[in-house]
Design an enzyme around this catalytic site. Sequence first.
Site, PDB file in Angstrom:
ATOM      1  N   LYS A  23     -84.703  42.761  53.090  1.00 39.15           N
ATOM      2  CA  LYS A  23     -85.921  43.429  53.569  1.00 39.15           C
ATOM      3  C   LYS A  23     -86.249  42.997  55.007  1.00 39.15           C
ATOM      4  O   LYS A  23     -86.608  43.824  55.829  1.00 39.15           O
ATOM      5  CB  LYS A  23     -87.125  43.084  52.680  1.00 39.15           C
TER       6      LYS A  23
ATOM      7  N   ARG B  70     -96.398  43.484  46.265  1.00 43.11           N
ATOM      8  CA  ARG B  70     -95.508  42.878  45.275  1.00 43.11           C
ATOM      9  C   ARG B  70     -96.045  43.074  43.862  1.00 43.11           C
ATOM     10  O   ARG B  70     -95.358  42.722  42.909  1.00 43.11           O
ATOM     11  CB  ARG B  70     -95.371  41.377  45.546  1.00 43.11           C
TER      12      ARG B  70
ATOM     13  N   ARG C  71     -78.866  31.424  53.332  1.00 39.17           N
ATOM     14  CA  ARG C  71     -79.612  32.053  54.434  1.00 39.17           C
ATOM     15  C   ARG C  71     -80.080  31.020  55.462  1.00 39.17           C
ATOM     16  O   ARG C  71     -80.520  29.937  55.116  1.00 39.17           O
ATOM     17  CB  ARG C  71     -80.819  32.784  53.846  1.00 39.17           C
TER      18      ARG C  71
ATOM     19  N   ARG D  17     -85.027  28.074  55.044  1.00 41.52           N
ATOM     20  CA  ARG D  17     -86.408  28.115  54.580  1.00 41.52           C
ATOM     21  C   ARG D  17     -86.589  27.121  53.433  1.00 41.52           C
ATOM     22  O   ARG D  17     -85.690  26.964  52.619  1.00 41.52           O
ATOM     23  CB  ARG D  17     -86.718  29.527  54.050  1.00 41.52           C
TER      24      ARG D  17
ATOM     25  N   ARG E 101     -88.445  33.208  41.892  1.00 43.52           N
ATOM     26  CA  ARG E 101     -88.933  34.365  42.669  1.00 43.52           C
ATOM     27  C   ARG E 101     -88.318  35.660  42.141  1.00 43.52           C
ATOM     28  O   ARG E 101     -88.968  36.702  42.086  1.00 43.52           O
ATOM     29  CB  ARG E 101     -88.617  34.172  44.160  1.00 43.52           C
TER      30      ARG E 101
HETATM   31  P1  AMP Z   1     -91.050  36.270  51.432  1.00 41.59           P
HETATM   32  O1  AMP Z   1     -90.865  35.739  52.806  1.00 41.59           O
HETATM   33  O2  AMP Z   1     -91.426  37.718  51.408  1.00 41.59           O
HETATM   34  O3  AMP Z   1     -89.883  35.949  50.511  1.00 41.59           O
HETATM   35  O4  AMP Z   1     -92.326  35.506  50.814  1.00 41.59           O
HETATM   36  C1  AMP Z   1     -92.320  34.100  50.646  1.00 41.59           C
HETATM   37  C2  AMP Z   1     -93.383  33.705  49.640  1.00 41.59           C
HETATM   38  O5  AMP Z   1     -94.684  34.098  50.127  1.00 41.59           O
HETATM   39  C3  AMP Z   1     -93.270  34.349  48.272  1.00 41.59           C
HETATM   40  O6  AMP Z   1     -92.356  33.678  47.416  1.00 41.59           O
HETATM   41  C4  AMP Z   1     -94.720  34.255  47.772  1.00 41.59           C
HETATM   42  O7  AMP Z   1     -95.026  32.931  47.368  1.00 41.59           O
HETATM   43  C5  AMP Z   1     -95.518  34.527  49.050  1.00 41.59           C
HETATM   44  N1  AMP Z   1     -95.789  35.970  49.227  1.00 41.59           N
HETATM   45  C6  AMP Z   1     -95.338  36.772  50.243  1.00 41.59           C
HETATM   46  N2  AMP Z   1     -95.778  38.031  50.092  1.00 41.59           N
HETATM   47  C7  AMP Z   1     -96.529  38.037  48.956  1.00 41.59           C
HETATM   48  C8  AMP Z   1     -97.231  39.050  48.247  1.00 41.59           C
HETATM   49  N3  AMP Z   1     -97.248  40.329  48.682  1.00 41.59           N
HETATM   50  N4  AMP Z   1     -97.879  38.695  47.112  1.00 41.59           N
HETATM   51  C9  AMP Z   1     -97.883  37.432  46.660  1.00 41.59           C
HETATM   52  N5  AMP Z   1     -97.220  36.424  47.272  1.00 41.59           N
HETATM   53  C10 AMP Z   1     -96.549  36.714  48.414  1.00 41.59           C
END
Ligand code: AMP
Length: 221
Positions: free
Chosen positions: A13, A88, A128, A163, A174
């Site tokens: 994404k 999400r 990654r 990360r 996740r």
């Molecule tokens: P990402 O970088 O999109 O993988 O997001 C990293 C982390 O941020 C996720 O594992 C969640 O803990 C939190 N997070 C990001 N976007 C959301 C969302 N839309 N709803 C809830 N938690 C989020």
Amino acid sequence: MYIVMLGAPGTGKGTIGKILSKDLNLTHVSTGDIFREQINRKTELGKKIEGYIESGALVPDDVVIETVKTRLLEPDVENGAILDGFPRTAAQAEALKYFLKENKPEAKRVAIELDVPDDEIIRRVVNRLICTNKSCGAIYNKETKPPKEEGICDVCGSKLKKRDDDNKETVTKRLEIYRQNSKDLIDFYRVNNALYSIYPKDVDIAVKDIENFLEEYKSKK
Ligand code: AMP
């Protein structure tokens, strides 16, 4: 136009969203990036959400929705955005729908689903690497897309890092959470918006396919 990028962690994404953002001149808005920045800056919001992110849990809907609404009222997203990592949950999708209805009734809305098998996702995520320079944010993979010089970004020369939440245990959690919510989310977008699903094996081909779909979609409306 508002483009929602759906897909489990590690499906591309961020990588694909950033390319689309440049090609289509739409701001890339990643909730994960916003939250990580808040944590780094040790803000009140950062302190509140740190534990969720470290463990791979979702940040509560009300916090996420408020953060995104505030971001979507900023001037650089006036003409639309690529939403990466939001929504999400079905509640977040509903909130976005009403926000856009109220604030951008004319804007087109499209959802792109990146669909990748779980074993490939785990391989992608644990390998990654991301650029530490926020305005660059290039993404690499130790196996499939290594940088030319180890630990250094090809694009801007900054250091690369893993990360904190990109380990097997957290990604498994996740993924589990994504699978719990994704059916409702995808059904929501199938009913409410144009939905395009793709298995992004090759980034450049996937971007081309998505852009062709968007062209076709725009010409139909
Ligand atoms: P990402 O970088 O999109 O993988 O997001 C990293 C982390 O941020 C996720 O594992 C969640 O803990 C939190 N997070 C990001 N976007 C959301 C969302 N839309 N709803 C809830 N938690 C989020």
